[in-house]
Design an enzyme around this catalytic site. Structure first.
Site, mmCIF file in Angstrom:
data_model
loop_
_atom_site.group_PDB
_atom_site.id
_atom_site.type_symbol
_atom_site.label_atom_id
_atom_site.label_comp_id
_atom_site.label_asym_id
_atom_site.label_seq_id
_atom_site.Cartn_x
_atom_site.Cartn_y
_atom_site.Cartn_z
ATOM 1 N N ASP A 248 6.888 20.979 9.837
ATOM 2 C CA ASP A 248 6.460 19.470 9.300
ATOM 3 C C ASP A 248 5.479 19.078 10.376
ATOM 4 O O ASP A 248 5.386 19.826 11.338
ATOM 5 C CB ASP A 248 7.443 18.835 8.773
ATOM 6 C CG ASP A 248 8.666 18.873 9.492
ATOM 7 O OD1 ASP A 248 8.607 18.962 10.568
ATOM 8 O OD2 ASP A 248 9.951 18.947 8.880
ATOM 9 N N LYS A 270 3.543 15.423 5.701
ATOM 10 C CA LYS A 270 2.868 14.474 5.324
ATOM 11 C C LYS A 270 1.434 14.473 5.945
ATOM 12 O O LYS A 270 1.260 14.711 7.266
ATOM 13 C CB LYS A 270 3.353 13.114 5.502
ATOM 14 C CG LYS A 270 2.570 12.119 4.520
ATOM 15 C CD LYS A 270 3.183 10.495 5.002
ATOM 16 C CE LYS A 270 4.303 10.249 5.695
ATOM 17 N NZ LYS A 270 4.627 8.927 5.772
ATOM 18 N N GLY A 301 10.683 19.438 14.027
ATOM 19 C CA GLY A 301 10.746 18.448 15.271
ATOM 20 C C GLY A 301 12.074 18.043 16.047
ATOM 21 O O GLY A 301 12.933 17.904 15.280
ATOM 22 N N GLY A 302 11.946 18.227 17.323
ATOM 23 C CA GLY A 302 13.226 17.677 17.895
ATOM 24 C C GLY A 302 14.381 18.739 17.564
ATOM 25 O O GLY A 302 14.371 20.039 17.589
ATOM 26 N N ILE A 306 19.548 16.143 14.023
ATOM 27 C CA ILE A 306 19.411 14.457 14.378
ATOM 28 C C ILE A 306 18.328 13.748 13.477
ATOM 29 O O ILE A 306 17.007 14.330 13.790
ATOM 30 C CB ILE A 306 18.984 14.309 15.786
ATOM 31 C CG1 ILE A 306 20.473 14.948 16.610
ATOM 32 C CG2 ILE A 306 18.742 12.912 16.233
ATOM 33 C CD1 ILE A 306 20.594 14.462 18.023
ATOM 34 N N MET A 382 12.121 6.178 14.290
ATOM 35 C CA MET A 382 11.446 5.627 13.291
ATOM 36 C C MET A 382 11.388 4.395 12.934
ATOM 37 O O MET A 382 11.579 3.807 11.816
ATOM 38 C CB MET A 382 11.816 6.610 11.727
ATOM 39 C CG MET A 382 11.998 8.001 11.912
ATOM 40 S SD MET A 382 12.996 8.537 10.603
ATOM 41 C CE MET A 382 14.460 8.639 11.126
ATOM 42 N N GLY A 411 5.812 11.054 22.996
ATOM 43 C CA GLY A 411 6.680 11.716 24.210
ATOM 44 C C GLY A 411 6.423 13.133 24.602
ATOM 45 O O GLY A 411 6.443 13.862 23.544
HETATM 46 N N1 SAH Z 1 14.674 15.545 14.320
HETATM 47 C C1 SAH Z 1 13.785 14.856 14.928
HETATM 48 C C2 SAH Z 1 13.709 13.484 14.597
HETATM 49 C C3 SAH Z 1 13.126 13.212 13.344
HETATM 50 S S1 SAH Z 1 12.599 11.546 12.823
HETATM 51 C C4 SAH Z 1 14.380 14.758 16.520
HETATM 52 O O1 SAH Z 1 15.562 15.192 16.880
HETATM 53 O O2 SAH Z 1 13.835 14.379 17.552
HETATM 54 C C5 SAH Z 1 11.062 11.321 13.433
HETATM 55 C C6 SAH Z 1 11.061 10.325 14.328
HETATM 56 O O3 SAH Z 1 11.410 10.859 15.889
HETATM 57 C C7 SAH Z 1 9.977 9.731 14.825
HETATM 58 O O4 SAH Z 1 9.532 8.737 13.841
HETATM 59 C C8 SAH Z 1 9.929 9.173 15.984
HETATM 60 O O5 SAH Z 1 10.837 7.946 16.169
HETATM 61 C C9 SAH Z 1 10.979 10.441 16.768
HETATM 62 N N2 SAH Z 1 10.034 11.247 17.633
HETATM 63 C C10 SAH Z 1 9.925 12.497 17.268
HETATM 64 N N3 SAH Z 1 9.147 13.152 18.111
HETATM 65 C C11 SAH Z 1 8.800 12.297 19.035
HETATM 66 C C12 SAH Z 1 7.762 12.089 20.340
HETATM 67 N N4 SAH Z 1 7.411 13.083 20.756
HETATM 68 N N5 SAH Z 1 7.618 10.977 20.798
HETATM 69 C C13 SAH Z 1 8.129 9.728 20.256
HETATM 70 N N6 SAH Z 1 9.110 9.855 19.352
HETATM 71 C C14 SAH Z 1 9.254 11.012 18.593
#
Ligand code: SAH
Length: 454
Positions: A248, A270, A301-302, A306, A382, A411
């Site tokens: 995504d 999206k 992502g991330g 979480i 978010m 970030g």
């Molecule tokens: N699973 C992801 C979070 C998904 S929710 C994780 O663990 O990071 C999506 C939110 O994550 C975004 O709206 C933002 O608040 C945050 N986010 C994800 N990547 C980011 C980044 N590189 N810099 C800042 N905020 C980030």
């Protein structure tokens, strides 16, 4: 071909190592691992050598090099810090037709030692013929990163399954398909590494029993917050083995570039003007791809657990008995905190940290009283659009108006943007930012002025 590549069996064979320092120690370690009958000659020996000798692992020959040391040897390594001595050893070995390696002058030696990736019994050796040892080492590091740690255990098991595979599968194509599945099974490798034999047997049985074409699986992989260097080794291995990668919006371009070239990529995020693919449709997609026998990576992502809905996707797979596993990722809070110089905890400022969703209504009642407590750090994911509400509630529940806050956008990437302010200014600050962004609230934010580095 300047050198003939060869793996030789040294078990119980006498080998001579000349030198008793650090460099010699590294060579000795390898020779001992290969089971050599090791004799080490030197003027002085490091403590490690003394210890090995006491443990009966090798024999020490104190003194200056003597040709008699070569008697009965299959291989010689000269690893002293004196080039003249090394050369003398090399010449003596040459006369007796014993292969010899010289540590600092590989090109003058009759044998060179490659850089190795050891997944015994699988062994990969890389050599530049002594011309570019750094290049060979870099390559070795790449291979090291690509190959799962437990590959060796898979290789050993493979050896014991060969006749069963031959009996079970008539065609070469079937056998090949079996082995490809076998070696790609991270679950099997992990299970072997855990020493869980019954479960490993069970996984092997399913590989044999089920029609091969239906053995799909899904790996839920966390891609980290953006910087491709923050992907885990295991995550990298998974995306390099995948048939299909479902990803995504938050998965960064540099990470997508690491996906296996001929893997199919399916975007489910999206896009400008469009809506997200509904979650139920993503669940269905993962299910169908896995049921058609593919190795599916669901890249998020991330960290997938979480605020990633990873759990929901897995529930559907579990209901349909699709094998799955999870590779964690660095969550945005960790990544953004590190790259903006804001430690999430600190002995003087915060003893705990909370990750909070900014989608306030969707996730039930938020206990603002607990969030407003002192000595903790809050990280809102978010949270941009709800920043005014976050500000209002925290103030109303007693948080100090001067509490420092930070917003971090994109970030860990080259586009990272960080601004700090105080809680009363939060909603105003949020207007200057766009998603993806994190809001960090707490005294730890004040440390940034000292600790920013990126
Ligand atoms: N699973 C992801 C979070 C998904 S929710 C994780 O663990 O990071 C999506 C939110 O994550 C975004 O709206 C933002 O608040 C945050 N986010 C994800 N990547 C980011 C980044 N590189 N810099 C800042 N905020 C980030």
């Amino acid at each position: 071909m300047d050198y003939f590549p060869l793996f030789c069996r040294l078990q119980g064979k006498r080998c001579l190592l000349v030198g008793g320092g650090d460099v010699a120690e590294r060579k000795a370690r390898l020779l001992l691992e290969a089971g050599a009958d090791l004799h080490v000659g030197a003027l002085d020996f490091s403590a490690v050598f003394q210890q090995w000798a006491e443990q009966g692992k090798l024999r020490l020959l104190p003194g200056s090099f003597e040709e008699s040391w070569l008697e009965g040897c299959w291989l010689v390594i000269a690893a002293t810090d004196d080039d003249a001595v090394n050369q003398k050893v090399g010449d003596a070995a040459e006369l007796r037709r014993i292969f010899c390696n010289l540590v600092d002058a590989p090109q003058e030696a009759s044998a060179i030692m490659p850089s190795i990736v050891d997944r015994s019994p699988l062994m990969i050796a890389v050599s530049s013929g002594g011309r570019a040892p750094v290049l060979a080492r870099l390559l070795r590091e790449k291979l090291e990163a690509m190959l799962p740690q437990h590959l060796g255990q898979l290789a050993t098991l493979a050896g014991s399954l060969r006749s069963r595979v031959k009996k079970t599968f008539a065609s070469m194509a079937q056998r090949r398909a079996f082995w490809e599945r076998f070696f790609a099974s991270d679950r099997l490798a992990q299970t072997l590494a855990n020493g869980d034999q019954p479960r490993a047997d069970h996984i092997v049985d399913t590989l044999f029993d089920a029609p091969l074409s239906l053995q799909g699986e899904v790996v839920l992989v966390g891609a980290g917050p953006g910087d491709a260097g923050l992907l885990t080794l295991k995550g990298l291995q998974c995306i390099q083995q995948a048939d299909v990668v479902v990803y995504d919006r938050l998965v960064s371009e540099p990470i997508l570039n690491l996906v296996r070239r001929d893997a199919e990529r399916i975007f489910v995020g999206k896009q400008a003007g469009n809506h997200c693919v509904p979650q139920s449709q993503i669940n269905q997609l993962l299910l169908e791809q896995a049921q058609s026998g593919k190795r599916v990576v669901r890249l998020k992502g991330g960290d997938p657990f979480i605020f990633g809905r990873g759990g929901e996707e897995l529930e559907v797979l579990a209901q349909h008995n699709i094998p799955f596993s999870v590779v964690p990722g660095i969550t945005a809070a960790s990544g953004c905190a590190a790259y903006s110089g804001i430690p999430l905890t600190h002995r003087d400022h915060a003893q705990s940290v909370r990750f909070v969703t900014g989608h306030l209504q969707q996730h039930g009642e938020i206990e603002w009283g607990k969030l407003a407590a002192e000595q903790q750090t809050l990280v809102f994911y978010m949270g941009l659009t709800q920043a005014p509400e976050i500000q209002r509630q925290l103030l109303q529940h007693g948080m100090n108006a001067e509490t420092p806050v930070a917003i971090v956008q994109n970030g860990t990437t080259p586009q990272q943007r960080v601004e700090t302010a105080t809680l009363v200014e939060l909603s105003q600050l949020a207007q200057q930012f766009a998603s993806p962004a994190l809001i960090i609230v707490g005294d730890v934010v004040s440390l940034r002025s000292q600790l920013r580095w990126f």
